[in-house]
Design a protein around this motif. Structure first.
Motif, PDB file in Angstrom:
ATOM      1  N   UNK A 445       0.355  -0.959  -0.182  1.00  0.00           N
ATOM      2  CA  UNK A 445       0.268   0.036  -0.211  1.00  0.00           C
ATOM      3  C   UNK A 445       0.273   1.268  -0.211  1.00  0.00           C
ATOM      4  N   UNK A 446       1.721   0.990   0.445  1.00  0.00           N
ATOM      5  CA  UNK A 446       3.237   1.769   0.879  1.00  0.00           C
ATOM      6  C   UNK A 446       2.560   3.258   1.793  1.00  0.00           C
ATOM      7  N   UNK A 447       2.905   4.799   1.571  1.00  0.00           N
ATOM      8  CA  UNK A 447       2.744   5.367   2.446  1.00  0.00           C
ATOM      9  C   UNK A 447       1.642   6.839   1.988  1.00  0.00           C
ATOM     10  N   UNK A 448       1.017   6.546   0.229  1.00  0.00           N
ATOM     11  CA  UNK A 448       0.026   7.389   0.387  1.00  0.00           C
ATOM     12  C   UNK A 448      -1.025   7.270   0.882  1.00  0.00           C
ATOM     13  N   UNK A 449      -2.342   6.462   0.461  1.00  0.00           N
ATOM     14  CA  UNK A 449      -2.749   6.385   1.254  1.00  0.00           C
ATOM     15  C   UNK A 449      -3.491   6.156   3.323  1.00  0.00           C
ATOM     16  N   UNK A 450      -3.600   6.894   3.438  1.00  0.00           N
ATOM     17  CA  UNK A 450      -3.936   5.954   5.826  1.00  0.00           C
ATOM     18  C   UNK A 450      -4.771   5.572   5.330  1.00  0.00           C
ATOM     19  N   UNK A 451      -4.652   4.466   6.284  1.00  0.00           N
ATOM     20  CA  UNK A 451      -5.482   3.805   6.775  1.00  0.00           C
ATOM     21  C   UNK A 451      -6.540   4.052   8.035  1.00  0.00           C
ATOM     22  N   UNK A 481      -6.775   0.632  -6.634  1.00  0.00           N
ATOM     23  CA  UNK A 481      -7.253  -0.695  -7.135  1.00  0.00           C
ATOM     24  C   UNK A 481      -6.054  -1.250  -7.757  1.00  0.00           C
ATOM     25  N   UNK A 482      -5.154   0.127  -8.582  1.00  0.00           N
ATOM     26  CA  UNK A 482      -4.169  -0.149  -9.834  1.00  0.00           C
ATOM     27  C   UNK A 482      -3.146  -1.473  -8.441  1.00  0.00           C
ATOM     28  N   UNK A 483      -2.674  -1.071  -7.474  1.00  0.00           N
ATOM     29  CA  UNK A 483      -1.936  -0.479  -6.512  1.00  0.00           C
ATOM     30  C   UNK A 483      -2.299  -2.178  -5.884  1.00  0.00           C
ATOM     31  N   UNK A 484      -3.666  -2.144  -5.517  1.00  0.00           N
ATOM     32  CA  UNK A 484      -4.222  -3.306  -4.913  1.00  0.00           C
ATOM     33  C   UNK A 484      -4.072  -4.999  -5.946  1.00  0.00           C
ATOM     34  N   UNK A 485      -4.078  -4.922  -6.989  1.00  0.00           N
ATOM     35  CA  UNK A 485      -4.120  -5.274  -8.225  1.00  0.00           C
ATOM     36  C   UNK A 485      -2.624  -6.182  -7.759  1.00  0.00           C
ATOM     37  N   UNK A 486      -2.000  -5.032  -8.624  1.00  0.00           N
ATOM     38  CA  UNK A 486      -0.380  -5.163  -8.047  1.00  0.00           C
ATOM     39  C   UNK A 486       0.582  -6.345  -7.489  1.00  0.00           C
ATOM     40  N   UNK A 488      -1.859  -8.496  -5.548  1.00  0.00           N
ATOM     41  CA  UNK A 488      -1.685  -9.734  -5.749  1.00  0.00           C
ATOM     42  C   UNK A 488      -2.833 -10.591  -5.493  1.00  0.00           C
ATOM     43  N   UNK A 489      -3.435  -9.939  -4.510  1.00  0.00           N
ATOM     44  CA  UNK A 489      -4.547 -10.435  -3.632  1.00  0.00           C
ATOM     45  C   UNK A 489      -5.518 -10.280  -3.512  1.00  0.00           C
ATOM     46  N   UNK A 490      -6.756 -11.380  -3.447  1.00  0.00           N
ATOM     47  CA  UNK A 490      -8.423 -11.564  -4.274  1.00  0.00           C
ATOM     48  C   UNK A 490      -8.988 -10.007  -3.534  1.00  0.00           C
ATOM     49  N   UNK A 491      -9.247  -9.523  -3.984  1.00  0.00           N
ATOM     50  CA  UNK A 491     -10.082  -7.979  -3.473  1.00  0.00           C
ATOM     51  C   UNK A 491     -11.605  -7.929  -3.832  1.00  0.00           C
ATOM     52  N   UNK A 492     -12.610  -6.982  -2.604  1.00  0.00           N
ATOM     53  CA  UNK A 492     -13.844  -6.402  -3.098  1.00  0.00           C
ATOM     54  C   UNK A 492     -14.152  -5.466  -2.260  1.00  0.00           C
TER      55      UNK A 492
END
Length: 509
Positions: A445-451, A481-486, A488-492
Motif C-alpha cells: 500500500x505504501x505511504x500515499x493513503x492513510x489506513x 485499486x491498481x496498487x491492490x492488483x499489483x 496480487x491478493x483478491x479484493x472486493x
C-alpha cells in the motif's frame, strides 16, 4: 483405612457396561516435554466418561427394594449418563437433576438413555439440593457422583487397569478432581501397588475445592465456582474422598482455563479425539508439573476423563489455545496517525506471525492498535519484543492476561467513523495464509493513503482475510485499486456494504 478399598476395587462390578480403556503413548507430547507421556483413555467409554464405572458399581450393590423405588442423582452430565445407562441395563427408574448450565449434549444424552431429566439451579450444589428433596419425598435412593464408597471403588478400577497395562511403575499419575471420587479410588489402588508413584490431583483454578480443603486441613465450601470445566465444577470436595486423598495423594495442582484449552489441543494432536475441558485437566497439570520441576525421561500418565462437550464450545477453546500454550501474546500499541505508520510498525515486529490486527481511526493524533502475535513460550521472547518496541519509540502494553481484553475488547475495537474522517473506502481482501503475507499487503500500500480501519484475524485456515478502511480521495480510486492488483491478493470493494454502513461508517449528521 484406604487399604480397605483394595478388595472393594478388585470386586467392583463395572465390566457389564464399562470397557477396559487403553493407555496410549502421546508421542508428540512426549517429544515436546522430554518425558514418556501416557494417556488413559476414559473418553472411550460407551458414555464417553469414566463415571459409568462408579454408577454401575453402586447400582449393583443396591437391594431389590431400593431398585424398585428408583434412583436419583444430581450431576453436571457425566455421572448422569453413567447412571442412566446403568439404570437402563438393570431396568430401574432413574431421575437426574442437572444444573441449567449443563451442556445440551449431556442433557440430550441422558434423556436418550431413558432417564428423566430435571433442570434445576446453576451449579452442581443447587442441583444436589433439589435431588435431596426428591429422596425425602419419594423414597428414592440417591446415587452420589463421588461421595460414596461403592462409587469410589468403581472409579478405582481405572487405577487397577493402569497397573495391569504398564510394564513398570510410573513416576507420576495425574488425575482430574471435581468431588474427588476418581482421585480417591485411583490413589487407593496405585499407592498400594506402587507406593513410590506420585499421585497428583489437578483442579481448575476457579473450582479448586480440594486445594482449599488441604490448605485448611478440613473440607470447606468455595464461595464461587467456575463453570468452564463443568465436569469438575464442585464447591466442596466429598467427605469420603477427602479422607482418602489427604492420606495418599502427594499434591494438587491448579490450572487456568487457557491451559486447559491448550491441553485439549494437545490431546487432539496426539489422538485426533476432542476431550471436554474436565477431560483435559490432568494433562494440563502434567504439563505444568514438567515446567515447574524440570523432570526429564520419566513415565508420566494423565487420565483423559471425558469427551462430552458442546460442538459450539470449540470456538472458544480454539480461540484461547494459543494463549494457553504461551504461544500467542496480545498487546496494545500506540502508533502515529499518518500514512505509512502501519507499514513501519509491522516492520518493527519483524518476521513474527501476526494472528490479529484491530484498529479504528479516532483522531489525527495517534492510533491505538490491538495486536495478537506469535511468541516463543516462556515469557522472555515477549519481554524482548516489548523492549524493542519501546526502543523504537512505541508505547506498548501487554494484555495477554487481561480477561476483558481477550473476551470482549478484541471484538469491540472499532465503532462508527468519527466526524472529519473523509473519503473512507472499505475493502475486503483475501490472501493465502503464510508468514509475511500481512506485511506484504501493508508494504504494498505504501505511504500515499492513510489506513483508517483495520481488522485481521489468523484463524488457522488456508486463507487470511482483512477488512480495511482507507482514505482514498475522489479521483484516486482507480490508482488505489491498481496498487491492490499489483499486490496480487483478491479484493472486493465493500464501501456500500450494509453492515459497514450500520456499524462502522460515518453516521448521517
Amino acid at each position: 483405612m484406604p487399604k480397605s478399598y483394595i478388595k472393594r476395587i478388585l470386586d467392583a462390578r463395572v465390566y457389564d457396561v464399562a470397557r477396559e480403556t487403553p493407555v496410549d503413548r502421546a508421542e508428540l507430547m512426549s517429544r515436546r516435554l522430554g518425558n514418556r507421556v501416557w494417556l488413559k483413555r476414559e473418553d472411550l467409554q460407551p458414555v464417553f466418561s469414566f463415571k459409568l464405572r462408579g454408577a454401575y458399581n453402586k447400582m449393583h450393590h443396591l437391594t431389590p427394594e431400593q431398585r424398585a423405588l428408583g434412583v436419583v442423582a444430581a450431576s453436571a452430565g457425566n455421572h448422569a449418563q453413567g447412571l442412566a445407562m446403568a439404570a437402563g441395563r438393570m431396568k430401574v427408574r432413574a431421575t437426574i437433576v442437572m444444573p441449567r448450565t449443563t451442556p445440551q449434549i449431556k442433557v440430550d444424552a441422558v434423556r436418550d438413555r431413558g432417564a428423566k431429566v430435571v433442570l434445576r439451579g446453576d451449579s452442581y450444589d443447587e442441583a444436589a439440593a433439589h435431588a435431596a428433596v426428591l429422596v425425602e419425598k419419594k423414597g428414592m435412593t440417591y446415587v452420589h457422583p463421588f461421595d460414596d464408597p461403592d462409587v469410589i471403588a468403581g472409579q478405582g478400577t481405572v487405577g487397577m487397569e493402569i497397573v495391569r497395562q504398564q510394564e513398570r511403575p510410573l513416576d507420576a499419575i495425574f488425575v482430574p478432581v471435581g468431588g474427588g471420587g476418581l482421585l480417591a479410588g485411583v490413589a487407593a489402588f496405585i499407592k498400594y501397588v506402587w507406593p513410590d508413584t506420585r499421585v497428583i490431583g489437578v483442579e481448575p483454578e476457579d473450582a479448586a475445592c480440594l486445594k482449599l480443603a488441604l490448605e485448611r486441613g478440613r473440607r470447606a465450601v468455595l464461595p464461587e465456582v467456575g463453570l468452564f470445566a463443568d465436569g469438575c465444577a464442585v464447591a466442596q470436595v466429598g467427605k469420603e474422598p477427602f479422607r482418602v486423598i489427604k492420606e495418599l495423594v502427594d499434591e494438587v495442582i491448579t490450572v487456568s482455563s487457557d491451559e486447559i484449552c491448550a491441553a485439549i489441543k494437545d490431546i487432539f494432536e496426539d489422538t485426533r479425539s476432542i476431550a471436554e475441558p474436565a477431560g483435559a485437566l490432568a494433562l494440563a497439570g502434567l504439563k505444568l508439573y514438567c515446567e515447574r520441576e524440570g523432570v526429564q525421561d520419566e513415565d508420566l500418565l494423565a487420565i483423559v476423563s471425558g469427551a462430552n462437550t458442546n460442538f459450539d464450545r470449540l470456538r472458544y477453546i480454539s480461540e484461547r489455545t494459543e494463549i494457553g500454550e504461551q504461544r500467542e501474546a496480545v498487546i496494545s500499541v500506540t502508533i502515529p496517525e499518518q500514512p505509512g505508520s502501519f507499514r513501519v510498525f509491522c516492520a518493527a515486529l519483524g518476521r513474527r506471525n501476526i494472528t490479529e490486527f484491530n484498529y479504528r481511526y479516532v483522531d489525527k493524533g495517534s492510533a491505538q492498535v490491538f495486536v495478537g502475535l506469535s511468541v516463543v513460550p516462556g515469557g522472555e521472547d515477549l519481554a524482548r519484543l516489548l523492549q524493542v518496541l519501546e526502543d523504537k519509540g512505541y508505547e506498548a502494553q501487554d494484555l495477554t492476561d487481561n480477561e476483558v481484553a481477550k473476551l470482549h475488547v478484541r471484538y469491540m475495537v472499532g465503532g462508527h467513523a468519527p466526524a472529519g474522517l473523509d473519503n473512507e473506502r472499505v475493502y475486503r481482501v483475501e490472501f493465502p495464509e503464510r508468514p509475511g503475507a500481512l506485511a506484504k499487503f501493508l508494504s504494498g500500500l505504501g505511504q500515499h493513503w492513510n489506513i483508517s480501519m483495520f481488522h485481521y484475524r489468523n484463524h488457522g485456515a488456508a486463507y487470511g482475510r482483512i477488512l480495511a478502511g482507507v482514505q482514498v480521495p475522489h479521483g484516486e480510486k482507480g490508482a488505489f485499486e491498481q496498487v491492490l492488483a499489483q499486490i496480487g491478493y483478491r479484493y472486493w470493494d465493500e464501501t456500500d456494504n450494509l453492515a459497514y454502513a450500520l456499524y462502522l461508517g460515518q453516521r448521517d449528521s
